[in-house]
Design an enzyme around this catalytic site. Structure first.
Site, PDB file in Angstrom:
ATOM      1  N   CYS A  61       1.018 -14.154  58.264  1.00  0.00           N
ATOM      2  CA  CYS A  61       0.065 -13.219  58.684  1.00  0.00           C
ATOM      3  C   CYS A  61      -0.399 -11.880  57.940  1.00  0.00           C
ATOM      4  CB  CYS A  61       0.623 -12.767  60.094  1.00  0.00           C
ATOM      5  SG  CYS A  61      -0.720 -11.556  60.932  1.00  0.00           S
ATOM      6  N   TYR A  98      -9.200 -24.247  62.630  1.00  0.00           N
ATOM      7  CA  TYR A  98      -9.376 -22.804  62.585  1.00  0.00           C
ATOM      8  C   TYR A  98      -9.874 -22.389  61.209  1.00  0.00           C
ATOM      9  CZ  TYR A  98      -7.418 -21.185  67.082  1.00  0.00           C
ATOM     10  OH  TYR A  98      -7.037 -20.755  68.339  1.00  0.00           O
ATOM     11  N   HIS A 129     -24.032  -1.570  80.077  1.00  0.00           N
ATOM     12  CA  HIS A 129     -25.259  -1.850  79.398  1.00  0.00           C
ATOM     13  C   HIS A 129     -25.777  -1.064  78.381  1.00  0.00           C
ATOM     14  CE1 HIS A 129     -29.324  -3.747  79.349  1.00  0.00           C
ATOM     15  NE2 HIS A 129     -29.738  -2.447  79.419  1.00  0.00           N
ATOM     16  N   ASP A 156       6.178 -20.191  64.147  1.00  0.00           N
ATOM     17  CA  ASP A 156       5.415 -21.392  63.965  1.00  0.00           C
ATOM     18  C   ASP A 156       6.447 -22.712  63.335  1.00  0.00           C
ATOM     19  OD1 ASP A 156       3.031 -19.864  64.000  1.00  0.00           O
ATOM     20  OD2 ASP A 156       2.368 -20.095  61.879  1.00  0.00           O
ATOM     21  N   LYS A 184      -7.401 -12.765  55.573  1.00  0.00           N
ATOM     22  CA  LYS A 184      -8.430 -13.539  55.960  1.00  0.00           C
ATOM     23  C   LYS A 184      -9.467 -12.592  56.633  1.00  0.00           C
ATOM     24  CE  LYS A 184      -8.731 -14.734  59.865  1.00  0.00           C
ATOM     25  NZ  LYS A 184      -7.922 -15.739  60.685  1.00  0.00           N
ATOM     26  N   GLU A 195     -21.800  -7.960  78.851  1.00  0.00           N
ATOM     27  CA  GLU A 195     -22.144  -7.686  80.210  1.00  0.00           C
ATOM     28  C   GLU A 195     -22.574  -9.020  80.865  1.00  0.00           C
ATOM     29  OE1 GLU A 195     -25.954  -5.372  81.027  1.00  0.00           O
ATOM     30  OE2 GLU A 195     -26.305  -5.563  78.935  1.00  0.00           O
ATOM     31  N   GLY A 210      -4.324 -28.602  58.285  1.00  0.00           N
ATOM     32  CA  GLY A 210      -3.369 -28.542  59.148  1.00  0.00           C
ATOM     33  C   GLY A 210      -1.940 -27.735  58.501  1.00  0.00           C
ATOM     34  N   TYR A 216       6.323  -2.155  56.769  1.00  0.00           N
ATOM     35  CA  TYR A 216       7.163  -3.253  57.151  1.00  0.00           C
ATOM     36  C   TYR A 216       8.630  -2.941  56.632  1.00  0.00           C
ATOM     37  CZ  TYR A 216       4.610  -6.719  60.030  1.00  0.00           C
ATOM     38  OH  TYR A 216       3.773  -7.399  60.834  1.00  0.00           O
ATOM     39  N   CYS A 234      -3.754 -14.019  58.485  1.00  0.00           N
ATOM     40  CA  CYS A 234      -4.781 -13.223  59.583  1.00  0.00           C
ATOM     41  C   CYS A 234      -5.177 -12.028  58.806  1.00  0.00           C
ATOM     42  CB  CYS A 234      -3.740 -12.793  60.694  1.00  0.00           C
ATOM     43  SG  CYS A 234      -2.781 -13.987  61.393  1.00  0.00           S
ATOM     44  N   GLU A 278     -13.165 -20.820  59.571  1.00  0.00           N
ATOM     45  CA  GLU A 278     -13.224 -19.304  59.019  1.00  0.00           C
ATOM     46  C   GLU A 278     -13.696 -19.015  57.517  1.00  0.00           C
ATOM     47  OE1 GLU A 278      -9.197 -18.065  60.230  1.00  0.00           O
ATOM     48  OE2 GLU A 278     -10.023 -17.656  62.327  1.00  0.00           O
TER      49      GLU A 278
HETATM   50  P1  NDP Z   1      -5.980 -27.195  62.598  1.00  0.00           P
HETATM   51  O1  NDP Z   1      -4.987 -27.864  63.354  1.00  0.00           O
HETATM   52  O2  NDP Z   1      -6.609 -25.818  63.406  1.00  0.00           O
HETATM   53  O3  NDP Z   1      -7.146 -28.127  62.074  1.00  0.00           O
HETATM   54  C1  NDP Z   1      -6.680 -28.919  60.946  1.00  0.00           C
HETATM   55  C2  NDP Z   1      -7.963 -29.804  60.889  1.00  0.00           C
HETATM   56  O4  NDP Z   1      -7.968 -30.713  59.423  1.00  0.00           O
HETATM   57  C3  NDP Z   1      -8.677 -30.446  61.949  1.00  0.00           C
HETATM   58  O5  NDP Z   1      -9.913 -30.555  61.885  1.00  0.00           O
HETATM   59  C4  NDP Z   1      -8.152 -32.030  61.671  1.00  0.00           C
HETATM   60  O6  NDP Z   1      -9.107 -33.058  62.181  1.00  0.00           O
HETATM   61  C5  NDP Z   1      -8.136 -31.865  60.070  1.00  0.00           C
HETATM   62  N1  NDP Z   1      -7.245 -32.991  59.471  1.00  0.00           N
HETATM   63  C6  NDP Z   1      -5.799 -32.963  59.936  1.00  0.00           C
HETATM   64  N2  NDP Z   1      -5.462 -33.850  58.976  1.00  0.00           N
HETATM   65  C7  NDP Z   1      -6.462 -34.611  58.265  1.00  0.00           C
HETATM   66  C8  NDP Z   1      -6.603 -35.430  57.316  1.00  0.00           C
HETATM   67  N3  NDP Z   1      -5.513 -36.094  56.787  1.00  0.00           N
HETATM   68  N4  NDP Z   1      -7.707 -35.768  56.784  1.00  0.00           N
HETATM   69  C9  NDP Z   1      -8.789 -34.933  56.969  1.00  0.00           C
HETATM   70  N5  NDP Z   1      -8.772 -34.097  58.046  1.00  0.00           N
HETATM   71  C10 NDP Z   1      -7.521 -33.498  58.600  1.00  0.00           C
HETATM   72  O7  NDP Z   1      -5.111 -26.435  61.288  1.00  0.00           O
HETATM   73  P2  NDP Z   1      -5.559 -25.065  60.525  1.00  0.00           P
HETATM   74  O8  NDP Z   1      -4.725 -25.731  59.166  1.00  0.00           O
HETATM   75  O9  NDP Z   1      -6.833 -24.823  60.623  1.00  0.00           O
HETATM   76  O10 NDP Z   1      -4.788 -24.028  61.147  1.00  0.00           O
HETATM   77  C11 NDP Z   1      -3.428 -24.100  61.697  1.00  0.00           C
HETATM   78  C12 NDP Z   1      -3.318 -23.537  62.792  1.00  0.00           C
HETATM   79  O11 NDP Z   1      -2.884 -21.986  62.298  1.00  0.00           O
HETATM   80  C13 NDP Z   1      -4.270 -23.310  63.825  1.00  0.00           C
HETATM   81  O12 NDP Z   1      -4.064 -24.475  64.825  1.00  0.00           O
HETATM   82  C14 NDP Z   1      -3.892 -21.972  64.732  1.00  0.00           C
HETATM   83  O13 NDP Z   1      -3.004 -22.412  65.445  1.00  0.00           O
HETATM   84  C15 NDP Z   1      -3.586 -21.291  63.440  1.00  0.00           C
HETATM   85  N6  NDP Z   1      -4.410 -20.486  63.084  1.00  0.00           N
HETATM   86  C16 NDP Z   1      -5.132 -19.427  63.712  1.00  0.00           C
HETATM   87  C17 NDP Z   1      -5.794 -18.438  63.261  1.00  0.00           C
HETATM   88  C18 NDP Z   1      -6.465 -17.513  64.441  1.00  0.00           C
HETATM   89  O14 NDP Z   1      -6.000 -17.161  65.210  1.00  0.00           O
HETATM   90  N7  NDP Z   1      -7.755 -16.985  64.025  1.00  0.00           N
HETATM   91  C19 NDP Z   1      -6.678 -18.566  62.127  1.00  0.00           C
HETATM   92  C20 NDP Z   1      -6.103 -19.725  61.311  1.00  0.00           C
HETATM   93  C21 NDP Z   1      -5.062 -20.444  61.643  1.00  0.00           C
HETATM   94  P3  NDP Z   1      -8.955 -33.472  63.598  1.00  0.00           P
HETATM   95  O15 NDP Z   1      -9.383 -32.441  64.640  1.00  0.00           O
HETATM   96  O16 NDP Z   1      -9.465 -35.020  63.420  1.00  0.00           O
HETATM   97  O17 NDP Z   1      -7.341 -33.616  63.905  1.00  0.00           O
END
Ligand code: NDP
Length: 442
Positions: free
Chosen positions: A42, A175, A432, A299, A50, A437, A258, A97, A47, A179
């Site tokens: 984070c 996500y 308003h 996580d 970013k 709203e 992911g 921290y 977070c 972003e």
């Molecule tokens: P996500 O799980 O959100 O997204 C992963 C994306 O990668 C999906 O669109 C998925 O597609 C795609 N994908 C997965 N495997 C492959 C592959 N082999 N080939 C092509 N595309 C693939 O993961 P992120 O890495 O974006 O983020 C991880 C987690 O971190 C989030 O789920 C969230 O919980 C957390 N996070 C939160 C944030 C916030 O609160 N603002 C900011 C950033 C992260 P498909 O949909 O088809 O599976």
């Protein structure tokens, strides 16, 4: 047997630091080990940096809107300045921290922790014993194995690129992908957002995801759906992503496909701590692994991958362990925000989820242009949606894609979690003129 510590925490991210410092506050002898800076994903590579980048990138739109409000601004963006100030801010937070831990009486042991046996952890060649051990090692980005995957960067590197590229290909539709697509696009980088499915942001409300996707396209992002990258090659000038839709050229290739739990080097098998096939530590409601004195938070064991969830899990765990607490992290109606541009705030069920769980539902939607952009050249719009169970009048979900969406949803999230009804929502007087709203008048 006398142990060195009552609690030894492996990993000084959000969940681990909170657990360590609260436990020490209860008079327990606590140590936390960390091989990197303190703060975890984070603070160091997630977070916080970013969001700083999101702020940095939003100025361009604000400067564009500013003209209509009488401001004539000649602006230049300097990437190294942003990087330096971002690093300074992370160092400042790292210092805070460190102070929090020291003031609480937590011993920080620098180094990577791995299990030697059930009560013994090796940190940098030294062995430490503890009555209770908390695994809070977080997660790390994953990149699918394919030819040329060594050329790919992840969110870790995207926050430290020596130069702002002219073009970037971002693979993924979750996500992190959206972003960073927003950040780079707003900073003037040509962005290809490559997604393997029909519509990005799977798991979000379909209408919200569709609205977001169209908004990203309108903002200039080249959103390529149904596109699968199969290999990456490098030529003299750029990287080439080979895909089922043809070659995609760019200066940088960024995979946001992911994250996986950081358990590979903990030696968990040695002590028999159970993990899932994806590497996550298996825990029960008590955050307890199959070994009663070994726990996990954040996580490394949950699928929400959200900082406040890790913090809550860690805090409640040590409350229960050392202070007679009886609270547990609750996972229903977690409000969350995607800091895309426009950003998405969401809490509760999507329309599709509501339809599978309830017989009669009704959705209320609105699309409008936020007042702050109304007079300007900025064409961005806001979309709002409320999902209601018509049998009980309960608000099951509220979703927004638009300026300040995250700020709006935090407050409504409190009400939704307490069982908000549509009648109660509509009996509330709006503020308003705001965008929020609209939610009480739908
Ligand atoms: P996500 O799980 O959100 O997204 C992963 C994306 O990668 C999906 O669109 C998925 O597609 C795609 N994908 C997965 N495997 C492959 C592959 N082999 N080939 C092509 N595309 C693939 O993961 P992120 O890495 O974006 O983020 C991880 C987690 O971190 C989030 O789920 C969230 O919980 C957390 N996070 C939160 C944030 C916030 O609160 N603002 C900011 C950033 C992260 P498909 O949909 O088809 O599976």
């Amino acid at each position: 047997m006398a142990y060195d510590y009552d609690l030894l925490v492996i990993g000084a991210g959000s969940g681990g630091v909170r657990a360590a410092r609260i436990a020490a506050g209860y008079g327990k002898k606590v140590a936390i080990c960390e091989s990197d800076k303190v703060g975890g994903t984070c603070v160091i590579r997630g977070c916080v940096p970013k969001k700083l980048f999101v702020y940095a990138s939003q100025y361009k739109k604000m400067f564009k809107a500013a003209k209509t409000f009488g401001w004539d601004i000649d602006s230049q963006f300097n990437w190294p300045t942003l990087l330096k100030n971002k690093d300074d801010e992370i160092n400042r937070l790292n210092g805070i921290y460190l102070k929090l831990l020291a003031n609480a009486g937590v011993e920080l042991i620098k180094g990577h922790g791995s299990f030697v046996d059930e009560h013994v952890v090796d940190i940098g060649g030294q062995h430490y014993t503890a009555e209770n051990i908390l695994i809070a090692t977080g997660g790390t980005p994953t990149v699918p194995d394919m030819p040329g995957s060594e050329y790919v960067i992840t969110s870790n590197e995207a926050l430290d690129l020596a130069e702002l590229p002219k073009s970037i290909t971002i693979n993924g539709g979750g996500y992190i992908a959206v972003e960073f697509a927003g950040i780079f696009n707003a900073l003037g980088v040509k962005v290809n957002l490559v997604y393997r499915g029909e519509q990005i942001l799977r798991g979000f409300d379909d209408e919200v995801a569709g609205f977001a996707q169209n908004s990203f396209t309108d903002a200039g992002i080249n959103v390529m759906t149904m596109t699968e990258i199969t290999a990456i090659k490098k030529d003299a000038d750029s990287y080439i992503c080979e895909s089922n839709q043809g070659d995609i050229h760019s200066d940088v290739v960024f995979f946001a496909t992911g994250r996986k739990a950081n358990t590979q080097s903990l030696n968990l098998a040695q002590v028999g701590v159970q993990t899932k096939p994806n590497g996550q530590v298996v825990v029960n409601k008590e955050q307890q692994t199959n070994l009663p004195h070994i726990f996990a938070v954040g996580d490394v064991c949950n699928s929400d991958n959200l900082t406040p969830v890790a913090i809550r899990e860690g805090h409640y765990l040590v409350n229960r362990l050392f202070n007679g607490g009886d609270q547990y992290a609750e996972y229903d109606y977690i409000p969350t925000t995607v800091f895309s541009q426009p950003e998405i705030g969401t809490c509760g069920l999507t329309e599709a989820e509501a339809k599978t769980q309830y017989k009669n539902i009704e959705c209320f939607t609105s699309t409008f242009r936020a007042m702050k952009y109304a007079m300007s050249e900025v064409t961005e719009k806001t979309f709002m949606k409320i999902v209601v169970n018509t049998d009980t009048d309960q608000v099951l979900g509220m979703h927004v894609c638009g300026a300040d969406g995250g700020e709006m949803i935090q407050g409504f999230g409190v009400a939704i979690k307490q069982g908000l009804t549509k009648t109660q929502l509509n009996s509330t007087i709006g503020i308003h003129p705001t965008s929020a709203e609209e939610f009480v008048t739908l």
